[in-house]
Motif scaffolding. Structure first.
Motif, mmCIF file in Angstrom:
data_model
loop_
_atom_site.group_PDB
_atom_site.id
_atom_site.type_symbol
_atom_site.label_atom_id
_atom_site.label_comp_id
_atom_site.label_asym_id
_atom_site.label_seq_id
_atom_site.Cartn_x
_atom_site.Cartn_y
_atom_site.Cartn_z
ATOM 1 N N THR A 57 -4.023 1.175 4.789
ATOM 2 C CA THR A 57 -3.968 2.423 4.044
ATOM 3 C C THR A 57 -2.540 2.858 3.722
ATOM 4 O OG1 THR A 57 -4.023 3.629 6.140
ATOM 5 C CG2 THR A 57 -6.126 3.287 5.022
ATOM 6 N N ASP A 103 2.034 1.888 -3.432
ATOM 7 C CA ASP A 103 0.977 2.429 -4.293
ATOM 8 C C ASP A 103 0.984 3.953 -4.351
ATOM 9 O OD1 ASP A 103 -0.057 0.149 -5.270
ATOM 10 O OD2 ASP A 103 -1.903 0.144 -4.081
ATOM 11 N N TYR A 104 1.465 4.579 -3.283
ATOM 12 C CA TYR A 104 1.536 6.041 -3.265
ATOM 13 C C TYR A 104 2.789 6.564 -3.957
ATOM 14 C CZ TYR A 104 -1.979 5.777 0.509
ATOM 15 O OH TYR A 104 -3.098 5.536 1.265
ATOM 16 N N ARG A 144 0.827 -1.213 0.000
ATOM 17 C CA ARG A 144 0.000 0.000 0.000
ATOM 18 C C ARG A 144 0.861 1.263 0.000
ATOM 19 N NH1 ARG A 144 -5.461 -1.998 1.120
ATOM 20 N NH2 ARG A 144 -5.445 -3.508 -0.566
ATOM 21 N N GLY A 167 2.141 8.441 1.922
ATOM 22 C CA GLY A 167 2.852 8.764 0.692
ATOM 23 C C GLY A 167 3.425 10.161 0.730
#
Lengths: 468, 213, 225
Positions: free
Chosen positions: B127, B53-54, B50, B185
């Motif tokens: 998250t 992903d950022y 996750r 992120g």
């Protein structure tokens, strides 16, 4: 609000083909992103139920929660102010800025401060408010207004922003077409302000009564800069932003980012409580703002508009908003939520066309993370417009009365059907002015269904009609 | 303005009427603890996926590999002077000047540094979020904000599965009045055409080091 | 099985062929159809325009007219949704046509033949207000010879919205023009829906554009043999 309201403003907006392309593209992008991020949460509906209850509970116990919030913020070294309306709020904020001799203040994007016209009020006393959110900066540089809750410059595309910056904060430079370079120009322009301006102003996403913690959710880091670096921080918070307990965040921080930007979590969430020695501002002011919110709270059905957590999912999913854009709503709160919030905040008489600015398709309710039943509130407000403000002898009211009487009796109804076939009578007059100019209207058939039914050769035994 | 206070509260009471109904909050969602304690393999994998992903960089290293990984990352970014929180462990990064935030560095001093190296209070797998709590290895807020490059060390036991786990674990920090920052992120914006681009005012580069064992 | 038909004022006056199709279809499936002639309008137009007292009184009138019926069926998802929302759902005895076929009669193959390319407009009130689900699609899929195609942005509103299409005609048209593009993109010969109100809107524009695509209520396809 203009004299003619939403229909005329929308008509004008619909003529701006560039805006329509920009808004249409952006809203369809974000719709898809939100849908994907929501789909990966198996308990999404349970979170929505919890979110709705969390907000309803905070509203129902608001006096207690506001007093608790005041006490916890004060205990943590903050100072709490109360503002009945825009003028009072602007005076409080202006007074604090003046007290520190500030000529400039830096601002985090805040709808509440847009609503009360804070920037103009500060300018009138010689204080320049510098917007630090990229979209707000774009609008400020272009002397434009917001058209979206989350991305206020959604009506502009990158080419327009590039040109704007090359004529203002990046004069003489060629920024190219890469959005990264445009963002970099904003970074360079604002960095010195973050390091030097002594007073910052923010809004608030949530204020936790239990702990006195204020929460600001953002992406760029301009929020963190404003909340952390200046000596003085002033937060303007609508009273409806209060939450009962810390734990409420475990729901709200899941619902908001996924509904809003379609991210699992937004890049930065700041949570602070009063002042903290050696970390962040030395002085913290929390201004609790009413400005019409208690009027909304007084309407039992309409008050759910105050549950809004400003995610903007209803805007992005709305077929009206995604075509007209935000300016047609003539409010800092556009889209479906604006259509129910603005008339209640300003008074229905000042925005009587907004409750009608919806086809009642229900897409807004479907995506709302706190389950605000926007279509029901729209209908409720339409009823209030008719009952409280519309003349009983307006053409519409008279037509509705006539048609209502027609529908009240089988005999009158059947007579009206026959008249309609001749292109006349109350049904035609009430239902369709302005319609056939744009869409072809079918011929009214020679035989109504009921006439056919009666003419059927082998008619089955009829049921009992209760009769009019 | 005390008259404002009384007026607003009176209006709220009047608007609500005599006995407004306050609903119970239904908690059919996955509450804290629904996924176990965290720190397990699946949770760590999810966290790394996750965060990546950022468009942040994630490196999984064993304890003894951490310093080497930090050296490599700093070399790649040509980061020579890096801030560290006053309460950070005694990290050393070969070839890099670690500037301890004690006495406190001014915002301008931070702006002139090449980056910041911090730990975190906890991390949320679902998250890909790093949580800084204003103390210890997290440091005060400005430290992880002003420099353009943030290297963050996350230990396996810091990683909790879900947002409710994270919020529950932070209740004490909030009650103590410490500021909390959730970082997911690098700095980003979607303000133009709703296209996400990394890097506006916060650190434009985020490197996360997940330390195993 | 006896079933009373609530045709709706709109269909009675403007779309009698839909009513005839409903009767044909239900009788073919063995039902005995009644038509209480005292019926007029459910009140949705009044309520949605803000004249809620009148809207409610018409809903009450609907309840009285159909009080004696064991089952009531209507080919308008929008009117059924409105009546239910306003407490006039006759204690569960009121059903929208596709609900009635699938849930009460338990049929999906109604024995229809319709050898044409067809696109289904799901309609907002069918999907979001009434929760009709995929019943219309399931019924259409069993029609012999049909070439059922999907359109893009299917769930998006066509811009009708009753009073909205008149009060906000410009915005309504902007929505409609996008819906037309999606319909035409499919190459369908027929656009169908469980509600004639949307079809009045979509069909009006298709006719004005001489687009060569016709609209038909779902019942008319299901009645075809």
């Amino acid at each position: 609000m203009s004299k003619t309201g939403f229909p005329a403003a929308a008509r004008q907006a619909l003529g701006d083909t560039q805006m329509r392309r920009n808004v249409g593209k952006a809203t369809s992008t974000i719709r898809a992103r939100r849908a994907a991020r929501v789909a990966e949460v198996p308990d999404w509906e349970a979170l929505r139920d919890a979110g709705a209850a969390i907000k309803a509970r905070a509203m129902a116990t608001m006096p207690e929660q506001l007093e608790r919030l005041e006490a916890s913020v004060t205990r943590a070294g903050g100072k709490v102010h109360w503002a009945r309306d825009a003028a009072e709020c602007n005076a409080i904020v202006g007074g604090i800025a003046a007290g520190h001799g500030a000529r400039q203040v830096i601002k985090v994007k805040s709808l509440a401060t847009d609503e009360i016209g804070l920037n103009d009020a500060l300018a009138a006393q010689g204080v320049e408010a510098i917007e630090t959110d990229l979209a707000e900066l774009i609008n400020q540089l272009a002397h434009d207004t917001s058209s979206h809750i989350l991305v206020p410059a959604i009506h502009r595309n990158r080419a327009e922003v590039k040109l704007l910056f090359e004529h203002t904060i990046a004069r003489g430079q060629d920024l190219g077409w890469d959005i990264t370079a445009i963002a970099e120009a904003a970074r360079r322009h604002l960095r010195e302000k973050f390091l030097s301006v002594p007073v910052a102003i923010s809004g608030a996403n949530f204020g936790i009564a239990e702990t006195g913690t204020i929460c600001v959710v953002e992406s760029e880091g301009n929020g963190r800069m404003c909340l952390t670096l200046p000596r003085v921080l002033i937060t303007v918070m609508g009273i409806e932003k209060v939450l009962v307990e810390w734990r409420d965040l475990e729901v709200c921080l899941q619902l908001l980012p996924r509904s809003s930007t379609g991210e699992r979590m937004n890049p930065y969430t700041s949570l602070w409580t009063g002042v903290r020695a050696g970390d962040g501002p030395e002085e913290f002011h929390l201004v609790l703002l009413d400005n019409g919110r208690t009027d909304v709270l007084g309407d039992e059905l309409g008050r759910q508009a105050l549950h809004c957590i400003r995610c903007s999912a209803c805007l992005n999913s709305c077929p009206v908003y995604s075509r007209t854009g935000g300016h047609a709503y003539e409010s800092v709160y556009p889209g479906p939520i604006g259509a129910i919030l603005t008339p209640q905040l300003r008074g229905l008489e000042n925005a009587p066309t907004l409750p009608y600015a919806s086809s009642l398709c229900g897409a807004c309710y479907e995506v709302c993370p706190v389950k605000i039943d926007i279509p029901s509130v729209l209908l409720h407000l339409r009823g209030r417009v008719v009952r409280e403000y519309k003349s009983r002898v307006s053409p519409e009211a008279l037509a509705m009365e006539t048609v209502g009487r027609v529908f009240g009796s089988q005999r009158r109804y059947e007579q009206a059907q026959k008249l309609a076939r001749l292109g006349r009578g109350p049904i035609v007059a009430a239902a369709l002015p302005g319609w056939s100019a744009m869409r072809g209207l079918p011929e009214v058939p020679e035989q109504s269904f009921r006439e056919w039914w009666r003419s059927r050769p082998a008619r089955p035994v009829r049921g009992d009609g209760a009769g009019p | 303005m005390s008259d404002g206070r009384e007026a607003v509260l009176a209006r709220v009471r009047a608007a609500l009427g005599s006995s407004p109904e306050a609903p119970e909050v239904p908690r059919a969602y996955r509450e804290a603890g629904a996924f176990g304690a965290g720190g397990d393999c699946a949770t760590v994998d999810l966290f790394c996926e996750r965060v990546a992903d950022y468009r942040a960089t994630v490196r999984r290293v064993r304890g003894e590999e951490l310093l080497g990984a930090l050296v490599t990352a700093c070399e790649q970014r040509q980061a020579r002077r890096i801030a560290v929180p006053a309460g950070a462990p005694p990290w050393t990064v070969e070839g890099v000047d670690l500037v301890r935030d004690d006495p406190q560095l001014s915002a301008r001093q931070l702006d002139e540094l090449d980056g910041v190296l911090s730990g975190c209070a906890l991390a949320i797998a679902e998250t890909g979020t790093i949580v800084l709590d204003g103390a210890g290895a997290s440091g005060r807020r400005a430290l992880t904000l002003v420099p353009d490059y943030h290297l963050c060390v996350v230990r396996l036991n810091d990683i909790v599965p879900s947002v409710p786990d994270g919020v529950a674990a932070l209740a004490r920090v909030a009650a103590e009045g410490r500021p909390i920052t959730l970082v997911s992120g690098p700095s980003a914006t979607v303000d133009i055409e709703l296209v996400r681009v990394e890097g506006v005012h916060g650190p434009r580069t985020l490197d996360v080091f997940v330390v195993e064992g | 099985m006896r079933v009373a038909l609530f045709i709706t004022c709109f269909n009675d006056t403007l779309f009698p062929q839909t009513g005839r199709a409903v009767v044909t279809l239900l009788e073919r499936l063995g039902a005995q159809v009644d038509f209480p002639e005292a019926q007029t309008c459910c009140g949705q137009m009044h309520t949605n325009t803000g004249y809620q007292d009148r809207g409610r009184s018409l809903a009450r009138r609907f309840e009285r007219v159909f009080a004696g019926a064991d089952a009531v069926v209507s080919p308008s998802a929008s009117c059924v949704a409105y009546l239910r929302e306003n407490g006039a759902g006759l204690d569960g005895r009121l059903a929208e046509l596709t609900e009635f076929l699938v849930d009460r009669l338990g049929v999906e193959d109604v024995g229809a033949t319709f050898p044409h390319r067809v696109v289904l407009h799901p309609t907002c009130h069918s999907v979001r207000l009434m929760g009709i689900g995929d019943r219309p699609r399931r019924l259409l899929e069993r029609v012999r010879g049909i070439d059922l195609v999907e359109m893009g942005n299917a769930a998006e509103c066509c811009g009708f919205g009753g009073t909205f299409s008149v009060k906000n005609a410009d915005t309504s048209m902007a929505m409609l023009s996008d819906k037309l593009c999606d319909v035409l993109d499919t190459g369908a010969e027929v656009c169908t829906a469980a509600d004639n109100s949307c079809l009045l809107h979509i069909g009006g524009a298709l006719r004005r554009q001489r687009a060569g695509v016709r609209v038909m209520h779902l019942a008319e396809i299901l009645a075809a043999t």
